[in-house]
Design a protein around this motif. Structure first.
Motif, PDB file in Angstrom:
ATOM      1  N   ARG A 165       1.322  14.198   2.513  1.00 31.91           N
ATOM      2  CA  ARG A 165      -0.003  14.518   3.036  1.00 31.91           C
ATOM      3  C   ARG A 165      -0.702  13.289   3.617  1.00 31.91           C
ATOM      4  NH1 ARG A 165      -2.513  16.177  -2.325  1.00 31.91           N
ATOM      5  NH2 ARG A 165      -0.882  14.813  -3.127  1.00 31.91           N
ATOM      6  N   PRO A 166      -1.680  13.504   4.495  1.00 30.38           N
ATOM      7  CA  PRO A 166      -2.450  12.366   5.015  1.00 30.38           C
ATOM      8  C   PRO A 166      -3.038  11.490   3.921  1.00 30.38           C
ATOM      9  CG  PRO A 166      -2.932  14.326   6.302  1.00 30.38           C
ATOM     10  CD  PRO A 166      -2.061  14.777   5.146  1.00 30.38           C
ATOM     11  N   ALA A 167      -3.410  12.116   2.797  1.00 28.38           N
ATOM     12  CA  ALA A 167      -3.964  11.328   1.690  1.00 28.38           C
ATOM     13  C   ALA A 167      -2.928  10.359   1.136  1.00 28.38           C
ATOM     14  CB  ALA A 167      -4.454  12.259   0.575  1.00 28.38           C
ATOM     15  N   VAL A 168      -1.650  10.727   1.211  1.00 26.13           N
ATOM     16  CA  VAL A 168      -0.580   9.824   0.779  1.00 26.13           C
ATOM     17  C   VAL A 168      -0.367   8.748   1.831  1.00 26.13           C
ATOM     18  CG1 VAL A 168       1.859   9.645   0.163  1.00 26.13           C
ATOM     19  CG2 VAL A 168       0.543  11.642  -0.562  1.00 26.13           C
ATOM     20  N   LEU A 169      -0.295   9.152   3.091  1.00 24.86           N
ATOM     21  CA  LEU A 169      -0.080   8.183   4.175  1.00 24.86           C
ATOM     22  C   LEU A 169      -1.177   7.116   4.184  1.00 24.86           C
ATOM     23  CD1 LEU A 169       1.054  10.569   7.053  1.00 24.86           C
ATOM     24  CD2 LEU A 169       2.489   9.049   5.665  1.00 24.86           C
ATOM     25  N   VAL A 172      -0.007   4.406   1.926  1.00 30.34           N
ATOM     26  CA  VAL A 172       1.255   3.744   2.257  1.00 30.34           C
ATOM     27  C   VAL A 172       0.967   2.346   2.802  1.00 30.34           C
ATOM     28  CG1 VAL A 172       3.258   3.770   3.810  1.00 30.34           C
ATOM     29  CG2 VAL A 172       2.533   5.871   2.662  1.00 30.34           C
ATOM     30  N   GLY A 173       1.688   1.373   2.322  1.00 29.73           N
ATOM     31  CA  GLY A 173       1.491  -0.001   2.791  1.00 29.73           C
ATOM     32  C   GLY A 173       0.547  -0.814   1.940  1.00 29.73           C
ATOM     33  N   LYS A 174      -0.174  -0.175   1.024  1.00 32.64           N
ATOM     34  CA  LYS A 174      -1.041  -0.933   0.127  1.00 32.64           C
ATOM     35  C   LYS A 174      -0.175  -1.712  -0.856  1.00 32.64           C
ATOM     36  CE  LYS A 174      -5.235   1.869   0.358  1.00 32.64           C
ATOM     37  NZ  LYS A 174      -6.255   2.633  -0.407  1.00 32.64           N
ATOM     38  N   PRO A 175      -0.348  -3.010  -0.956  1.00 28.42           N
ATOM     39  CA  PRO A 175       0.537  -3.814  -1.807  1.00 28.42           C
ATOM     40  C   PRO A 175       0.357  -3.486  -3.282  1.00 28.42           C
ATOM     41  CG  PRO A 175      -1.294  -5.137  -1.001  1.00 28.42           C
ATOM     42  CD  PRO A 175      -1.376  -3.830  -0.283  1.00 28.42           C
ATOM     43  N   THR A 270       6.434  14.848  -5.980  1.00 32.11           N
ATOM     44  CA  THR A 270       6.112  13.691  -6.816  1.00 32.11           C
ATOM     45  C   THR A 270       7.003  12.503  -6.468  1.00 32.11           C
ATOM     46  OG1 THR A 270       5.315  15.037  -8.654  1.00 32.11           O
ATOM     47  CG2 THR A 270       6.078  12.822  -9.174  1.00 32.11           C
ATOM     48  N   VAL A 271       8.310  12.728  -6.431  1.00 30.57           N
ATOM     49  CA  VAL A 271       9.248  11.646  -6.124  1.00 30.57           C
ATOM     50  C   VAL A 271       8.980  11.089  -4.727  1.00 30.57           C
ATOM     51  CG1 VAL A 271      11.684  11.067  -5.770  1.00 30.57           C
ATOM     52  CG2 VAL A 271      11.014  12.533  -7.684  1.00 30.57           C
ATOM     53  N   SER A 272       8.729  11.978  -3.771  1.00 30.94           N
ATOM     54  CA  SER A 272       8.494  11.538  -2.392  1.00 30.94           C
ATOM     55  C   SER A 272       7.216  10.719  -2.279  1.00 30.94           C
ATOM     56  CB  SER A 272       8.432  12.753  -1.463  1.00 30.94           C
ATOM     57  OG  SER A 272       9.649  13.469  -1.485  1.00 30.94           O
ATOM     58  N   GLU A 273       6.180  11.103  -2.998  1.00 36.07           N
ATOM     59  CA  GLU A 273       4.904  10.385  -2.919  1.00 36.07           C
ATOM     60  C   GLU A 273       4.984   9.037  -3.628  1.00 36.07           C
ATOM     61  OE1 GLU A 273       1.754  13.016  -4.130  1.00 36.07           O
ATOM     62  OE2 GLU A 273       2.097  14.379  -2.440  1.00 36.07           O
ATOM     63  N   ILE A 274       5.633   8.997  -4.777  1.00 40.93           N
ATOM     64  CA  ILE A 274       5.806   7.716  -5.481  1.00 40.93           C
ATOM     65  C   ILE A 274       6.607   6.746  -4.618  1.00 40.93           C
ATOM     66  CG2 ILE A 274       6.968   6.606  -7.440  1.00 40.93           C
ATOM     67  CD1 ILE A 274       6.193   9.062  -9.116  1.00 40.93           C
ATOM     68  N   ALA A 275       7.655   7.255  -3.954  1.00 42.63           N
ATOM     69  CA  ALA A 275       8.479   6.398  -3.108  1.00 42.63           C
ATOM     70  C   ALA A 275       7.715   5.917  -1.879  1.00 42.63           C
ATOM     71  CB  ALA A 275       9.743   7.152  -2.681  1.00 42.63           C
ATOM     72  N   ALA A 276       6.984   6.810  -1.232  1.00 41.09           N
ATOM     73  CA  ALA A 276       6.254   6.426  -0.018  1.00 41.09           C
ATOM     74  C   ALA A 276       5.208   5.359  -0.322  1.00 41.09           C
ATOM     75  CB  ALA A 276       5.597   7.655   0.607  1.00 41.09           C
ATOM     76  N   ILE A 277       4.515   5.501  -1.458  1.00 42.73           N
ATOM     77  CA  ILE A 277       3.478   4.527  -1.836  1.00 42.73           C
ATOM     78  C   ILE A 277       4.117   3.290  -2.445  1.00 42.73           C
ATOM     79  CG2 ILE A 277       1.468   4.169  -3.339  1.00 42.73           C
ATOM     80  CD1 ILE A 277       0.896   7.205  -2.992  1.00 42.73           C
ATOM     81  N   GLY A 278       5.201   3.486  -3.205  1.00 45.33           N
ATOM     82  CA  GLY A 278       5.933   2.369  -3.788  1.00 45.33           C
ATOM     83  C   GLY A 278       5.341   1.873  -5.089  1.00 45.33           C
ATOM     84  N   ARG A 279       5.562   2.631  -6.172  1.00 43.46           N
ATOM     85  CA  ARG A 279       5.078   2.228  -7.485  1.00 43.46           C
ATOM     86  C   ARG A 279       6.186   2.412  -8.521  1.00 43.46           C
ATOM     87  NH1 ARG A 279       2.218   0.171  -4.541  1.00 43.46           N
ATOM     88  NH2 ARG A 279      -0.056   0.225  -4.395  1.00 43.46           N
ATOM     89  N   PRO A 280       6.269   1.511  -9.511  1.00 45.07           N
ATOM     90  CA  PRO A 280       7.312   1.624 -10.535  1.00 45.07           C
ATOM     91  C   PRO A 280       7.058   2.832 -11.428  1.00 45.07           C
ATOM     92  CG  PRO A 280       5.754  -0.104 -11.109  1.00 45.07           C
ATOM     93  CD  PRO A 280       5.360   0.368  -9.747  1.00 45.07           C
ATOM     94  N   ALA A 281       8.140   3.527 -11.782  1.00 49.36           N
ATOM     95  CA  ALA A 281       7.951   4.777 -12.514  1.00 49.36           C
ATOM     96  C   ALA A 281       9.091   5.034 -13.487  1.00 49.36           C
ATOM     97  CB  ALA A 281       7.849   5.949 -11.531  1.00 49.36           C
ATOM     98  N   ILE A 282       8.750   5.769 -14.540  1.00 55.69           N
ATOM     99  CA  ILE A 282       9.722   6.429 -15.396  1.00 55.69           C
ATOM    100  C   ILE A 282       9.653   7.907 -15.028  1.00 55.69           C
ATOM    101  CG2 ILE A 282      10.374   7.068 -17.738  1.00 55.69           C
ATOM    102  CD1 ILE A 282      10.816   4.148 -17.232  1.00 55.69           C
ATOM    103  N   LEU A 283      10.760   8.479 -14.584  1.00 55.70           N
ATOM    104  CA  LEU A 283      10.812   9.881 -14.202  1.00 55.70           C
ATOM    105  C   LEU A 283      11.519  10.667 -15.301  1.00 55.70           C
ATOM    106  CD1 LEU A 283      11.811   9.479 -10.443  1.00 55.70           C
ATOM    107  CD2 LEU A 283       9.521   9.789 -11.408  1.00 55.70           C
ATOM    108  N   VAL A 284      10.894  11.770 -15.696  1.00 54.71           N
ATOM    109  CA  VAL A 284      11.425  12.601 -16.786  1.00 54.71           C
ATOM    110  C   VAL A 284      11.640  14.009 -16.235  1.00 54.71           C
ATOM    111  CG1 VAL A 284      11.091  13.368 -19.167  1.00 54.71           C
ATOM    112  CG2 VAL A 284      10.017  11.233 -18.380  1.00 54.71           C
TER     113      VAL A 284
END
Length: 375
Positions: A165-169, A172-175, A270-284
């Motif tokens: 979504r645009p809210a995710v985009l 994106v790129g925020k360090p 969820t996986v797509s948004e975490i990847a696009a933004i780039g944050r460390p995660a534990i996925l269950v």
């Protein structure tokens, strides 16, 4: 001047509606009028959906083998088919695109029967039951994690990635700003609907096991079912934890971007948004997912080093506490994982899916689209 009408059909959950919403924004910018066909459950997700109109289509889930129940289900789906045909005769769409869930069956069956071009998007690495039922009928299949190598429908499958979504985009790129010793550590916990139930008990129990100095740094944002919300909030209050607890957060992409560490289910969006933004995660992965699709969704992110995937049966409060303790003391490692996650993101997925939608709407063959020909 409008290029015409496109109907998007999606089951009434965030996992189906969010990618449809992303495509809607892109197609509107390109000059299309967007209508949404969904079910009554979608009410809480459609507030930001940019549709000209939202049409509730009668639908039902095919489950069990009771002949009376099955007869009622198929009758309801048939009524939804009639609903959809009425909408299509009125608005004359150039394309009907489905995003999964049983509410997509009536519109897509109606569209294919009326010779309207059709497209389905499968968010998961394993095709869901509704999309499986439609795959042979539609003109093209877009895959979030699917590939076009092998399988009965490979010839009409395009690997687009999952549109965000645009809210995710916007995030994106925020360090990633690592939390150093004695700084607040933002911990985000979420999982859709039933998937959040386990976290409601396990995570507060884990945080209770942390050293006092770690608890003092912790700032928790947790999605909890409405029936669990008061318990989770009280548990954190008793531990003196700064926490925000709610059944749903409208600004989840921003909360992902502001987090230092994420614990979540591994639904496709969820996986797509975490990847696009780039944050460390534990996925269950949700253990009761019918097709075990959540485990498959998480595999690519794990393979790139952007997340750890742990079975719920192996994730005790003690293990969560141990993981959190390590995470809070290793900011450099978390920053490295965040960057690895970012490398797997596909922020361009929305544009590619919109290209495919426009091609199919214009009558282009999927074979020509795969060759790079554009209408």
């Amino acid at each position: 001047m409008s290029k015409g009408v496109i109907f998007l059909a999606a089951g009434g959950t965030g996992g189906h509606l969010f990618p449809a919403e992303a495509l809607a924004h892109e197609l509107i910018e390109r000059g299309w009028d967007i209508h949404l066909a969904t079910d009554e459950r979608a009410q809480r997700f459609t507030g930001a959906f940019p549709a000209e109109q939202i049409h509730v289509v009668r639908s039902a889930t095919i489950a069990g083998r009771n002949p009376v129940a099955l007869a009622k289900t198929f009758w309801t789906l048939w009524l939804g088919n009639l609903d959809s045909r009425k909408f299509f005769r009125t608005f004359r769409p150039k394309l009907v695109a489905g995003f999964g869930g049983y509410p997509t069956l009536p519109p897509l069956y109606a569209a294919s029967g009326m010779k309207i071009p059709t497209l389905i998007h499968e968010q998961n690495a394993v095709m869901g039951r509704a999309n499986k039922a439609l795959a042979a009928r539609v003109n093209a299949i877009a895959g979030g994690f699917l590939t076009d190598t092998g399988g009965p429908f490979a010839q009409k499958t395009i690997a687009t990635g999952n549109p965000v979504r645009p809210a995710v985009l916007a995030e994106v790129g925020k360090p990633y700003k690592a939390s150093q010793a004695h700084q607040p550590f933002h911990f985000l916990v979420f999982g859709g609907s039933q998937g959040a139930q386990y976290f409601s008990t396990a995570v507060p129990a884990a945080i209770k096991l942390l050293a006092p100095e770690d608890r003092a740094r912790l700032v928790v944002t947790q999605q909890a079912r409405s029936e669990d919300e008061s318990y989770v909030r009280s548990a954190y209050e008793s531990l003196g934890i700064k926490a925000e607890v709610a059944p749903f957060f409208l600004d989840m992409p921003h909360r992902i971007a502001e987090s230092h560490f994420v614990l979540s289910r591994s639904g496709a969006s969820t996986v797509s948004e975490i990847a696009a933004i780039g944050r460390p995660a534990i996925l269950v992965p949700f253990p009761h997912a019918l097709d075990h699709d959540q485990a498959a969704n998480a595999a690519a992110l794990q393979a790139a080093g952007g997340a750890d995937v742990i079975k719920q049966s192996e994730l005790s409060p003690e293990r969560i506490a141990s993981i959190l303790t390590s995470a809070m003391s290793e900011p450099t490692r978390l920053a490295f994982i965040a960057e690895k996650a970012r490398t797997t993101g596909k922020p361009q997925a929305t544009r590619l899916l919109a290209d495919l939608a426009e091609a199919i709407a214009s009558g282009q063959r999927i074979e020509d689209f795969k060759k790079g020909v554009r209408p």
